[in-house]
Design a protein around this motif. Sequence first.
Motif: not given
Length: 446
Positions: A105-114
């Motif tokens: 949650i809140g990681s760049l990985e999550q942001l990139d996936t979104a």
Amino acid sequence: MQLATNNHSKSYQTIYTALPSENASRRATASTITPPAYIPWYSAVKKQPVPLAQEVRLELGLDTDFTYRSEIAENSEFWEKLCVMALNEGVIDKHVVGSLVEARIGSLEQLDTAQFIADKVLLAYSERIKNCEKNVQSMLQSKGVQCDLAPELDAWRNDQSKTDWSYELTIHDEPYYGCGGYDEENYGGLAIRIEHGAVVSALMFDMSIYTPALAKLFYKTVNVLSLLSFKANSLEFSDCWDELGGICDVFDNLKTPKSLIREIASAHYDEVLVQKLIDGDLKNALGFYYENDANLISQAARFYEATYLNDWYEPLSYFNGKSFGALVLQLQEELLLVRTNYLNDNELVVKKTIAAVLDVVSEIAHNPFDLGVWESGSDAHMEMFSFVSFGTEIEDETLEVENSNRQSIGESGAIRLNLDKGEAGYKQVENIAIGNYCLLLLASIQ
């Protein structure tokens, strides 16, 4: 503690030997004393990495590369619904959703996936539009119609920077203008939107170059395509408050001479002259306007002159009480009865193109009277920013005023997708693509 042995064969210097004595010149000074190098005992221990769990590293503050991003967490409901819709429509698979759920949650990985999911969704809409346009082109060609657009109009279609006549399909959370009248929870925030900027634009048609019967069919067809593509008729929009229509009805009921209506129209913004031109039954019927706002009578006369005094004009009331399919079928039947002017070669091309366009609309367009999963997301209707025009003076004034009003407050129009339904709303997107392309095609052959 270090132990020292006394070796008389060597001379050792200590802090005491630096003290002056009776032969001070032979003594060492503080600047000549070099202390022995100190080597700590633990320097012999080899460095080795200590494996720590991620939770421990976070607790110790060792994970300095992580920056918390709140975008996804703050809009978690939107992303959940978007994933459900994208899964239902086959835009993404469950592995992509798993990557979003399992990402920290809140990681760049999550942001990139979104971001990847959002890009896939927008790409799906883009491909749908392209495929729809190709389908329209192939159908037109199969009916022997040249489907190439005029270069400047093709640039309108392909380059949004050259015109605001088209719309943008986006995913963002910028606030709408004037959303106070709507439920902020439902209409604010992050959403998939079809929207139009604050700049008013118009595509103009000239009906005066055709015979009345063909021009009237042309005019009706333009209105049908405008209905598909969320375009407003600037001629009808000139009476958006329906004040002028009532006065026009008085002109009709009293069988006011056309010459008098034209005189009243030419006297606009001159109340004294308008009052001089009006007398008798017309004065009695328009007594309220005569006393309080004679300019409105003149404006109504200008509207009457631009509409009812033109043979090609047909009130939009012909839409009333008909399904969309029945409306298109009626226009197809009327077109069969239209005879073209054999002295005007372009009329035959126009009639053939209109027939092909109506066939396309009949076969692949969807019912525009039903927005489906799209909802109005702004105070102003989306079609109040993009118009079809017919070159009359009253339209030019209306468009100029509307453009000034929209830009002065930065107002924009939009519809937004209701993700609760789990559908992408492709039907409305395809309707816009069909309507836009066919309108540009009809404008290209003039």
